[in-house]
Design a protein around this motif. Structure first.
Motif, PDB file in Angstrom:
ATOM      1  N   ASN A 172       0.833  -1.195   0.000  1.00 24.53           N
ATOM      2  CA  ASN A 172       0.000   0.000   0.000  1.00 24.53           C
ATOM      3  C   ASN A 172       0.868   1.245   0.000  1.00 24.53           C
ATOM      4  N   LYS A 173       0.346   2.313  -0.593  1.00 19.90           N
ATOM      5  CA  LYS A 173       1.077   3.573  -0.650  1.00 19.90           C
ATOM      6  C   LYS A 173       0.225   4.687  -0.054  1.00 19.90           C
ATOM      7  N   VAL A 174       0.897   5.664   0.534  1.00 18.71           N
ATOM      8  CA  VAL A 174       0.188   6.856   0.987  1.00 18.71           C
ATOM      9  C   VAL A 174      -0.193   7.657  -0.244  1.00 18.71           C
ATOM     10  N   ILE A 175      -1.399   8.158  -0.245  1.00 17.05           N
ATOM     11  CA  ILE A 175      -1.863   8.899  -1.412  1.00 17.05           C
ATOM     12  C   ILE A 175      -2.740  10.048  -0.953  1.00 17.05           C
ATOM     13  N   MET A 176      -2.876  11.052  -1.799  1.00 15.43           N
ATOM     14  CA  MET A 176      -3.768  12.159  -1.495  1.00 15.43           C
ATOM     15  C   MET A 176      -4.542  12.510  -2.741  1.00 15.43           C
ATOM     16  N   SER A 177      -5.280  13.600  -2.676  1.00 15.68           N
ATOM     17  CA  SER A 177      -6.183  13.940  -3.761  1.00 15.68           C
ATOM     18  C   SER A 177      -5.442  14.217  -5.047  1.00 15.68           C
ATOM     19  N   SER A 178      -6.205  14.162  -6.169  1.00 12.69           N
ATOM     20  CA  SER A 178      -5.606  14.416  -7.468  1.00 12.69           C
ATOM     21  C   SER A 178      -5.094  15.836  -7.566  1.00 12.69           C
ATOM     22  N   SER A 179      -5.682  16.752  -6.814  1.00 13.22           N
ATOM     23  CA  SER A 179      -5.190  18.115  -6.827  1.00 13.22           C
ATOM     24  C   SER A 179      -3.841  18.214  -6.130  1.00 13.22           C
ATOM     25  N   ASP A 217       6.218  25.694 -11.347  1.00  8.33           N
ATOM     26  CA  ASP A 217       5.065  26.473 -10.933  1.00  8.33           C
ATOM     27  C   ASP A 217       5.481  27.430  -9.820  1.00  8.33           C
ATOM     28  N   PRO A 218       5.614  28.715 -10.130  1.00 10.26           N
ATOM     29  CA  PRO A 218       6.075  29.671  -9.106  1.00 10.26           C
ATOM     30  C   PRO A 218       5.103  29.818  -7.948  1.00 10.26           C
ATOM     31  N   ARG A 219       3.843  29.391  -8.117  1.00  8.85           N
ATOM     32  CA  ARG A 219       2.867  29.511  -7.040  1.00  8.85           C
ATOM     33  C   ARG A 219       3.238  28.647  -5.841  1.00  8.85           C
ATOM     34  N   ILE A 220       3.961  27.565  -6.098  1.00  8.50           N
ATOM     35  CA  ILE A 220       4.258  26.617  -5.024  1.00  8.50           C
ATOM     36  C   ILE A 220       5.163  27.251  -3.967  1.00  8.50           C
ATOM     37  N   LYS A 221       6.276  27.834  -4.424  1.00  7.77           N
ATOM     38  CA  LYS A 221       7.184  28.486  -3.467  1.00  7.77           C
ATOM     39  C   LYS A 221       6.513  29.692  -2.826  1.00  7.77           C
ATOM     40  N   MET A 222       5.747  30.436  -3.615  1.00  6.93           N
ATOM     41  CA  MET A 222       5.050  31.603  -3.093  1.00  6.93           C
ATOM     42  C   MET A 222       4.105  31.202  -1.963  1.00  6.93           C
ATOM     43  N   THR A 223       3.359  30.128  -2.170  1.00  6.50           N
ATOM     44  CA  THR A 223       2.426  29.650  -1.156  1.00  6.50           C
ATOM     45  C   THR A 223       3.172  29.123   0.057  1.00  6.50           C
ATOM     46  N   PHE A 224       4.210  28.334  -0.190  1.00 10.57           N
ATOM     47  CA  PHE A 224       4.995  27.759   0.911  1.00 10.57           C
ATOM     48  C   PHE A 224       5.556  28.854   1.807  1.00 10.57           C
ATOM     49  N   ASP A 225       6.045  29.928   1.192  1.00 13.17           N
ATOM     50  CA  ASP A 225       6.677  30.991   1.972  1.00 13.17           C
ATOM     51  C   ASP A 225       5.660  31.805   2.770  1.00 13.17           C
ATOM     52  N   GLY A 279       6.391  16.089   6.934  1.00 12.98           N
ATOM     53  CA  GLY A 279       6.966  15.068   6.062  1.00 12.98           C
ATOM     54  C   GLY A 279       6.917  15.488   4.603  1.00 12.98           C
ATOM     55  N   ALA A 280       6.506  14.568   3.762  1.00 16.37           N
ATOM     56  CA  ALA A 280       6.528  14.779   2.318  1.00 16.37           C
ATOM     57  C   ALA A 280       5.635  15.945   1.909  1.00 16.37           C
ATOM     58  N   GLN A 281       5.974  16.522   0.769  1.00 18.71           N
ATOM     59  CA  GLN A 281       5.235  17.655   0.222  1.00 18.71           C
ATOM     60  C   GLN A 281       4.845  17.351  -1.215  1.00 18.71           C
ATOM     61  N   LYS A 282       3.604  17.656  -1.569  1.00 22.89           N
ATOM     62  CA  LYS A 282       3.086  17.427  -2.912  1.00 22.89           C
ATOM     63  C   LYS A 282       2.341  18.671  -3.378  1.00 22.89           C
ATOM     64  N   SER A 283       2.096  18.750  -4.661  1.00 24.57           N
ATOM     65  CA  SER A 283       1.316  19.877  -5.162  1.00 24.57           C
ATOM     66  C   SER A 283       0.651  19.500  -6.464  1.00 24.57           C
ATOM     67  N   GLY A 284      -0.327  20.312  -6.847  1.00 22.11           N
ATOM     68  CA  GLY A 284      -1.035  20.071  -8.095  1.00 22.11           C
ATOM     69  C   GLY A 284      -1.593  21.369  -8.623  1.00 22.11           C
ATOM     70  N   GLY A 285      -2.679  21.296  -9.353  1.00 19.02           N
ATOM     71  CA  GLY A 285      -3.215  22.467 -10.016  1.00 19.02           C
ATOM     72  C   GLY A 285      -3.837  23.487  -9.086  1.00 19.02           C
ATOM     73  N   TYR A 286      -4.311  23.060  -7.904  1.00 19.40           N
ATOM     74  CA  TYR A 286      -5.044  23.959  -7.019  1.00 19.40           C
ATOM     75  C   TYR A 286      -4.447  24.095  -5.627  1.00 19.40           C
TER      76      TYR A 286
END
Length: 476
Positions: A3-10, A19-27, A50-57
């Protein structure tokens, strides 16, 4: 398979540097404040990210609590850009949380549990967020193609179970689900708002012509209004575009299909609760090596109630992709999977109570035309290009000599002859204006109202009897 840890498709993986939004949001987010809030809620002393993921939203981070159960939470925050947060995000989060609570309370569909959330962009965290439980499992998308037919049957039966659960929950209109604070008096806290609250106003046909703020009782009314808005949009945009008469004829053809594809009586018994992105990446399974078991349906963002015809379609993971070649190997498998789906659904319907109206099995087995219609209408021209010929072939029996003659007849001698003359005149006026005023001033894809205003300001540069003057006289 482990089994694997999973999250939403977003929250599907995205390279941060793309995607520059990712660092902007993180900061912007105060992650320490968010972790402290989670620790306080669960009454633990400490935690670590722990782990970090990102998507369209959204941006997703896993928060590991230092408790005896080794609890892991998912913290999800919406992405922001230089202009800040999408103004629709507070409503979007409220609706998603309300939908998840409703599904958790009134159905047997497994899903993450929302532990805490906020729609406030200020405060200590400095961002809206949702804290939810982590679910175990593997996304169906990563294993489906390699499954044997027997396991696929087991999976489809459980997927059908989810659909039938949602199908049985009906509401009086289409839109986003919300919840009022529960008080005494027995008033139902659940209610529906227009889907427009989940979207920023954009230059889409729905927003431009206020379709999202209008309550249509059934799909036939909605798609007729949408088709009319599409035709108006064709007239108002891409002024002078040489091939506009064909795109207009295509839109007219689409409108003519509405009465044949959408039966108003199908929506007479209410609108079913619908997952906003019921794709295989959001359907989680465990025990894949033995007897696959549905562990969760995730990513309930943009969920709400829908027309029966929209709900009553095959899951996309057993539908042919429009860009596949004719000999694509998965086409034959999709035929088998759809037959299995039909068989199981019909069997389940015979042994369980169902709401009034047409059975879901019949709607889905006859949904190909509706599916093609909706895809063509809702996606940009460059995306639906492979689908329109399929729809024409489905309706007229072929896409070739006969269909070409059909559209030519509409334009040259038939009901659209007047529109053909109009678009030809517009094309001539556009070309003359470009010659006189210059291509820099008269740009391609200009809107009709913009062209008209531009000509009115420089009308003296056009001779009496010019094409532009004749055109302007005909529209004023």
């Amino acid at each position: 398979m482990a089994n694997k840890v999973i999250m939403s498709s977003s929250a599907s993986s995205t390279c941060f540097h793309t995607d520059p939004r990712i660092k902007m949001t993180f900061d912007v987010v105060n992650w320490d404040a968010l972790s402290s809030l989670a620790c306080k809620h669960f009454q633990v002393d400490s935690s670590h990210w722990g782990a970090q993921k990102s998507g369209g939203y959204n941006l997703i981070r896993f928060l590991h609590l230092h408790d005896s159960q080794n609890t892991t939470l998912i913290a999800r925050v919406p992405l922001r850009d230089e202009e800040g947060l999408d103004t629709s995000i507070p409503k979007r989060i409220e609706s998603e949380v309300a939908t998840m609570e409703y599904v958790e309370r009134y159905t047997n569909i497994p899903l993450p549990h929302v532990c805490h959330y906020s729609v406030d962009a200020g405060g200590d965290v400095r961002s809206p967020y949702i804290l939810m439980t982590k679910v175990e499992g593997t996304p169906l998308a990563s294993v489906w193609d390699d499954m044997d037919d027997e396991k696929r049957r087991i999976v489809l039966r459980q997927v059908i179970g989810v659909l039938l659960e949602l199908w049985s929950h009906r509401f009086d209109k289409v839109g986003a689900l919300f919840k009022r604070p529960e008080r005494g008096g027995g008033k139902d806290p659940w209610y529906i708002e227009s889907s427009t609250v989940l979207k920023n106003p954009t230059d889409t046909i729905e927003c431009q012509y206020n379709l999202l703020t209008t309550s249509f009782p059934h799909a036939a009314d909605y798609w007729l209004a949408y088709s009319n808005a599409y035709l108006r949009n064709e007239c108002e945009t891409r002024f002078g575009y040489k091939a506009k008469e064909y795109s207009y004829a295509h839109g007219w053809f689409m409108r003519s299909l509405v009465p044949a594809l959408f039966d108003p009586s199908n929506d007479a018994h209410g609108h079913p609760l619908t997952h906003g992105d019921f794709h295989s990446q959001n359907i989680m399974f465990t025990d894949l090596d033995t007897h696959p078991r549905l562990s969760a349906v995730i990513d309930w963002e943009f969920s709400g109630t829908e027309y029966v015809s929209t709900f009553g379609q095959y899951p996309f993971f057993i539908v042919d992709h429009p860009w596949w070649d004719e000999d694509h190997p998965l086409r034959e498998r999709n035929v088998r999977d759809q037959a299995t789906f039909d068989e199981i659904l019909f069997e389940e319907e015979r042994t369980s109570a169902r709401v009034g109206g047409a059975p879901l099995s019949r709607l889905i087995s006859e949904s190909y035309g509706v599916y093609l219609f909706q895809q063509v209408m809702q996606f940009p021209r460059e995306m639906y290009a492979p689908l329109f010929p399929l729809l024409v072939k489905h309706v007229l029996g072929e896409y070739g000599d006969f269909s070409y003659s059909y559209f030519d007849a509409l334009l040259e001698n038939g009901i659209l002859k007047k529109e053909l003359t109009r678009f030809d005149q517009e094309a001539e006026a556009f070309l003359e204006a470009r010659r006189v005023l210059g291509e820099e001033k008269v740009k391609m894809l200009i809107r009709l109202v913009e062209f008209k205003d531009l000509i009115a300001k420089d009308l003296e540069r056009f001779n009496e009897g010019s094409v532009v003057r004749e055109w302007l006289a005909s529209v004023t």
